[in-house]
Write an enzyme that holds these catalytic residues in place. Structure first.
Site, PDB file in Angstrom:
ATOM      1  N   ASP A  11       0.850  -1.196   0.000  1.00  0.00           N
ATOM      2  CA  ASP A  11       0.000   0.000   0.000  1.00  0.00           C
ATOM      3  C   ASP A  11       0.888   1.250   0.000  1.00  0.00           C
ATOM      4  O   ASP A  11       0.848   2.037   0.942  1.00  0.00           O
ATOM      5  CB  ASP A  11      -0.928  -0.001   1.243  1.00  0.00           C
ATOM      6  CG  ASP A  11      -0.156   0.019   2.554  1.00  0.00           C
ATOM      7  OD1 ASP A  11       1.027  -0.410   2.571  1.00  0.00           O
ATOM      8  OD2 ASP A  11      -0.720   0.482   3.566  1.00  0.00           O
ATOM      9  N   ASP A  16       6.921   1.095   2.097  1.00  0.00           N
ATOM     10  CA  ASP A  16       6.644   0.126   1.023  1.00  0.00           C
ATOM     11  C   ASP A  16       7.538   0.437  -0.179  1.00  0.00           C
ATOM     12  O   ASP A  16       8.044  -0.483  -0.837  1.00  0.00           O
ATOM     13  CB  ASP A  16       5.187   0.246   0.549  1.00  0.00           C
ATOM     14  CG  ASP A  16       4.184   0.039   1.658  1.00  0.00           C
ATOM     15  OD1 ASP A  16       3.616  -1.047   1.774  1.00  0.00           O
ATOM     16  OD2 ASP A  16       3.965   0.999   2.427  1.00  0.00           O
ATOM     17  N   ASN A  40      -2.187   3.001   3.340  1.00  0.00           N
ATOM     18  CA  ASN A  40      -1.590   4.292   3.695  1.00  0.00           C
ATOM     19  C   ASN A  40      -2.324   5.450   3.025  1.00  0.00           C
ATOM     20  O   ASN A  40      -2.360   6.559   3.542  1.00  0.00           O
ATOM     21  CB  ASN A  40      -0.113   4.307   3.313  1.00  0.00           C
ATOM     22  CG  ASN A  40       0.705   3.423   4.236  1.00  0.00           C
ATOM     23  OD1 ASN A  40       0.437   3.379   5.431  1.00  0.00           O
ATOM     24  ND2 ASN A  40       1.665   2.709   3.687  1.00  0.00           N
ATOM     25  N   THR A 123       3.080  -6.088   2.696  1.00  0.00           N
ATOM     26  CA  THR A 123       3.542  -4.958   3.511  1.00  0.00           C
ATOM     27  C   THR A 123       2.404  -3.960   3.731  1.00  0.00           C
ATOM     28  O   THR A 123       2.639  -2.789   3.984  1.00  0.00           O
ATOM     29  CB  THR A 123       4.760  -4.252   2.854  1.00  0.00           C
ATOM     30  OG1 THR A 123       4.343  -3.749   1.571  1.00  0.00           O
ATOM     31  CG2 THR A 123       5.933  -5.182   2.669  1.00  0.00           C
ATOM     32  N   PHE A 164      -1.030  -0.862  12.415  1.00  0.00           N
ATOM     33  CA  PHE A 164      -1.843  -0.365  11.300  1.00  0.00           C
ATOM     34  C   PHE A 164      -2.262  -1.436  10.287  1.00  0.00           C
ATOM     35  O   PHE A 164      -3.439  -1.563   9.953  1.00  0.00           O
ATOM     36  CB  PHE A 164      -1.088   0.770  10.582  1.00  0.00           C
ATOM     37  CG  PHE A 164      -1.842   1.358   9.426  1.00  0.00           C
ATOM     38  CD1 PHE A 164      -2.908   2.225   9.631  1.00  0.00           C
ATOM     39  CD2 PHE A 164      -1.501   1.042   8.114  1.00  0.00           C
ATOM     40  CE1 PHE A 164      -3.616   2.762   8.566  1.00  0.00           C
ATOM     41  CE2 PHE A 164      -2.202   1.572   7.041  1.00  0.00           C
ATOM     42  CZ  PHE A 164      -3.261   2.433   7.269  1.00  0.00           C
ATOM     43  N   ASN A 165      -1.320  -2.211   9.756  1.00  0.00           N
ATOM     44  CA  ASN A 165      -1.668  -3.157   8.683  1.00  0.00           C
ATOM     45  C   ASN A 165      -2.710  -4.177   9.145  1.00  0.00           C
ATOM     46  O   ASN A 165      -3.604  -4.554   8.386  1.00  0.00           O
ATOM     47  CB  ASN A 165      -0.426  -3.908   8.177  1.00  0.00           C
ATOM     48  CG  ASN A 165       0.495  -3.011   7.375  1.00  0.00           C
ATOM     49  OD1 ASN A 165       0.074  -1.978   6.876  1.00  0.00           O
ATOM     50  ND2 ASN A 165       1.753  -3.406   7.269  1.00  0.00           N
ATOM     51  N   GLN A 226       6.790  11.283  11.435  1.00  0.00           N
ATOM     52  CA  GLN A 226       6.890  10.368  12.587  1.00  0.00           C
ATOM     53  C   GLN A 226       7.269  11.147  13.837  1.00  0.00           C
ATOM     54  O   GLN A 226       6.827  10.831  14.933  1.00  0.00           O
ATOM     55  CB  GLN A 226       7.943   9.282  12.332  1.00  0.00           C
ATOM     56  CG  GLN A 226       7.596   8.338  11.204  1.00  0.00           C
ATOM     57  CD  GLN A 226       6.786   7.122  11.643  1.00  0.00           C
ATOM     58  OE1 GLN A 226       6.530   6.914  12.822  1.00  0.00           O
ATOM     59  NE2 GLN A 226       6.380   6.316  10.685  1.00  0.00           N
ATOM     60  N   HIS A 238       9.715   0.187   8.580  1.00  0.00           N
ATOM     61  CA  HIS A 238       9.023  -1.088   8.794  1.00  0.00           C
ATOM     62  C   HIS A 238       9.138  -2.072   7.624  1.00  0.00           C
ATOM     63  O   HIS A 238       9.641  -3.188   7.777  1.00  0.00           O
ATOM     64  CB  HIS A 238       7.518  -0.838   8.993  1.00  0.00           C
ATOM     65  CG  HIS A 238       7.164   0.132  10.063  1.00  0.00           C
ATOM     66  ND1 HIS A 238       7.272  -0.148  11.399  1.00  0.00           N
ATOM     67  CD2 HIS A 238       6.641   1.397   9.998  1.00  0.00           C
ATOM     68  CE1 HIS A 238       6.840   0.882  12.108  1.00  0.00           C
ATOM     69  NE2 HIS A 238       6.461   1.835  11.279  1.00  0.00           N
ATOM     70  N   ASP A 239       8.558  -1.701   6.488  1.00  0.00           N
ATOM     71  CA  ASP A 239       8.307  -2.697   5.435  1.00  0.00           C
ATOM     72  C   ASP A 239       9.559  -3.359   4.838  1.00  0.00           C
ATOM     73  O   ASP A 239       9.526  -4.559   4.524  1.00  0.00           O
ATOM     74  CB  ASP A 239       7.468  -2.075   4.307  1.00  0.00           C
ATOM     75  CG  ASP A 239       6.060  -1.729   4.780  1.00  0.00           C
ATOM     76  OD1 ASP A 239       5.611  -2.316   5.782  1.00  0.00           O
ATOM     77  OD2 ASP A 239       5.416  -0.880   4.147  1.00  0.00           O
TER      78      ASP A 239
HETATM   79  C1  BDR Z   1       2.871  -0.271   8.582  1.00  0.00           C
HETATM   80  O1  BDR Z   1       1.818   0.664   8.388  1.00  0.00           O
HETATM   81  C2  BDR Z   1       2.059   1.458   7.251  1.00  0.00           C
HETATM   82  O2  BDR Z   1       1.792   2.790   7.521  1.00  0.00           O
HETATM   83  C3  BDR Z   1       3.495   1.220   6.862  1.00  0.00           C
HETATM   84  O3  BDR Z   1       3.632   1.291   5.455  1.00  0.00           O
HETATM   85  C4  BDR Z   1       3.773  -0.161   7.384  1.00  0.00           C
HETATM   86  O4  BDR Z   1       3.424  -1.143   6.440  1.00  0.00           O
HETATM   87  C5  BDR Z   1       3.520  -0.006   9.921  1.00  0.00           C
HETATM   88  O5  BDR Z   1       2.598  -0.137  10.942  1.00  0.00           O
HETATM   89 CA    CA Z   2       2.933  -0.571   4.149  1.00  0.00          CA
END
Ligand code: BDR
Ligand code: CA
Length: 308
Positions: A11, A16, A40, A123, A164-165, A226, A238-239
């Site tokens: 996303d 990503d 996202n 991701t 989130f994911n 952030q 993260h991804d």
């Molecule tokens: C995840 O949430 C999204 O905002 C980022 O791309 C990542 O995949 C982190 O929580």
């Molecule tokens: Ca992501």
């Protein structure tokens, strides 16, 4: 050396984008396709972003769109971190690359049935993967493993409980974790340890190739956002942890355990309940990331960037 076949389901999204950048250039990976979900940003934007990333990086990877909304719950986006475009900080030229004509589920099914031992790398929210497994269970024998970014043993990043994911589509996550497939979950417990601190930006910026320029521009905005929300001095990257774990098995350590997704709709909706100490004596269903070697992580990211 035979390349490992992978499909990224994403996303994009700042992090990503870096995962895609790495997968495209690594000589160890064969990126067969990219499927996209809303997350996202809206599907219209995440889809366009995916097309732009592969066009900018000069690789003709097919990109397919998912349906753009979760199995049961209402959709949500994350504009406060990823901005209006989903990739704020970097503007792409206009490209004419088109989406694959198939929807994501048909696209994933076809690629899987044409290949063996494919690793799925989600991701973003897990909607596409859950629908694929439900509608086409015959693809399961073609999947080597699912290496996903999502969840947390500890705290969440959208609610106290949920990441989130997973929160974007908890019912989809439940299907994926209970699919019987080999699932590797890389969650906030480790991704919050790999922060894009200013010195990391300088380290990647010095190459001044396409990848370095995109990384630098995106990460500056990712960091600012952030910082505003979480007070972090660098954004957790993260991804790309999914791709790093495929490229260097020593970087991320996993423990096998039972993970139950909270689909109750209550305050912990979307939480990944990771039974690290085996209280419940349930069958393990996921390899959960518990440790990360930061130095190795940035070495792998840098190695990909400098190859452009
Ligand atoms: C995840 O949430 C999204 O905002 C980022 O791309 C990542 O995949 C982190 O929580
Ligand atoms: Ca992501």
């Amino acid at each position: 050396m035979s390349k490992r076949k992978i499909i990224i389901d994403c996303d994009p999204g700042h992090d990503d984008a870096i995962a895609i950048l790495m997968a495209i250039i690594s000589p160890k990976l064969d990126l067969l396709g990219i499927s996209v979900e809303a997350g996202n940003q809206t599907l219209e934007k995440t889809g366009k972003n995916a097309l732009n990333i592969v066009s900018y990086l000069g690789k003709d990877i097919p990109v397919s769109l998912g349906r753009g909304y979760p199995l049961k719950r209402k959709p949500q986006i994350c504009a406060e971190i990823h901005g209006e475009s989903g990739l704020d900080g970097f503007t792409f030229p206009n490209y004419d690359k088109q989406f694959d004509k198939r929807d994501a589920v048909a696209f994933l099914k076809d690629i899987l049935l044409e290949n063996d031992k494919v690793t799925l790398v989600p991701t973003g929210p897990l909607t596409n993967i859950a629908l694929l497994i439900k509608e086409h269970p015959e693809v399961k024998s073609h999947i080597d493993e699912i290496v996903l970014m999502g969840g947390s043993i500890g705290h969440g990043n959208v609610t106290p409980a949920a990441e989130f994911n997973i929160l974007c589509d908890p019912e989809a996550a439940e299907i994926v974790f209970n699919s019987g497939l080999k699932v590797k979950m890389i969650g906030l417990d480790v991704t919050r340890k790999v922060l894009v601190l200013p010195e990391i930006i300088s380290r990647m910026e010095k190459y001044q190739n396409k990848a370095s320029i995109m990384f630098t521009a995106l990460m500056k905005v990712f960091n600012e956002n952030q910082k505003k929300i979480f007070g972090f001095s660098g954004a957790p990257l993260h991804d790309p942890a999914t791709i790093v774990s495929l490229l260097d098995e020593e970087t991320i350590h996993f423990e096998y355990m039972n993970v139950e997704i909270d689909v109750s709709g209550g305050p912990s909706y979307g939480r990944t309940n990771c039974d690290q100490f085996n209280f419940l004596k349930r069958k393990p269903n996921a390899y959960v990331a518990t440790k990360i070697n930061k130095d190795r992580y940035w070495d792998v990211v840098e190695d990909c960037i400098k190859r452009y």
